[in-house]
Scaffold this active site. Sequence first.
Site, PDB file in Angstrom:
ATOM      1  N   ARG A  59      70.725  71.087  83.989  1.00 54.32           N
ATOM      2  CA  ARG A  59      69.428  71.542  84.010  1.00 54.32           C
ATOM      3  C   ARG A  59      68.505  70.377  84.586  1.00 54.32           C
ATOM      4  O   ARG A  59      67.629  70.689  85.122  1.00 54.32           O
ATOM      5  CB  ARG A  59      68.779  72.103  82.795  1.00 54.32           C
ATOM      6  CG  ARG A  59      69.216  73.405  82.729  1.00 54.32           C
ATOM      7  CD  ARG A  59      68.726  73.976  81.263  1.00 54.32           C
ATOM      8  NE  ARG A  59      68.956  73.427  80.186  1.00 54.32           N
ATOM      9  CZ  ARG A  59      70.122  73.546  79.431  1.00 54.32           C
ATOM     10  NH1 ARG A  59      71.064  74.500  79.562  1.00 54.32           N
ATOM     11  NH2 ARG A  59      70.355  72.914  78.369  1.00 54.32           N
ATOM     12  N   GLU A  96      77.533  65.566  68.194  1.00 55.55           N
ATOM     13  CA  GLU A  96      77.478  65.691  66.635  1.00 55.55           C
ATOM     14  C   GLU A  96      79.080  65.776  66.019  1.00 55.55           C
ATOM     15  O   GLU A  96      79.331  65.434  65.309  1.00 55.55           O
ATOM     16  CB  GLU A  96      76.532  66.841  66.350  1.00 55.55           C
ATOM     17  CG  GLU A  96      76.190  66.957  64.981  1.00 55.55           C
ATOM     18  CD  GLU A  96      75.221  68.132  64.671  1.00 55.55           C
ATOM     19  OE1 GLU A  96      74.593  68.773  65.510  1.00 55.55           O
ATOM     20  OE2 GLU A  96      75.037  68.452  63.446  1.00 55.55           O
TER      21      GLU A  96
END
Length: 171
Positions: A59, A96
């Site tokens: 993006r 994560e």
Amino acid sequence: MHSLKALIREVPDFPKPGINFYDITTLLKDKHGLQQTIDLLCEQYGDTQPDIVIGIEARGFIFAPAIAYELGAGFVPVRKPKKLPAPCERVEYALEYGSDILEIHRDSIEPGQKVLIIDDVLATGGTAAAVAKLTEILGGKVLGLGFVMELEFLHGRDRLAGYDVFSLLKY
Ligand code: AMP
């Protein structure tokens, strides 16, 4: 600024449960919203005279070239592995769960060039920190990191200490 926030669609539990996804497609299709977003980012960096504006796949590719065009700079893509055809530098960074890799063409930045890094969302800051590292490996000077949105509760700025960090919309 409030009107820009109203153009961003929040999609709960995408792409997985517990993630509130900030969908910019609803902003992009609005002609005033798109124009205002690019204008405000350009305003922020108008005086800095970057040589290169980096966009982070995917993006970041939407905003960075428009900003580069407006500021009279070149555009450089940072991509996911095995997408760029010429010799690359790569950086692996922690997510994560697990890790990810980003690549940049070795000849895309010359030592001493001034570089602006652009992405849509600053979340944990891991991606942006990795791109700042890639820039510096090539000898580029990071002028700043600019985002459309910042998820402040994830404290991404802490990962980017020492850099100039700017975001249009804070959540
Ligand atoms: P991070 O490395 O955690 O700062 O993640 C940044 C990257 O993940 C950006 O390229 C964003 O496009 C994407 N991202 C992370 N969280 C979100 C979210 N809640 N909504 C939309 N995109 C996100």
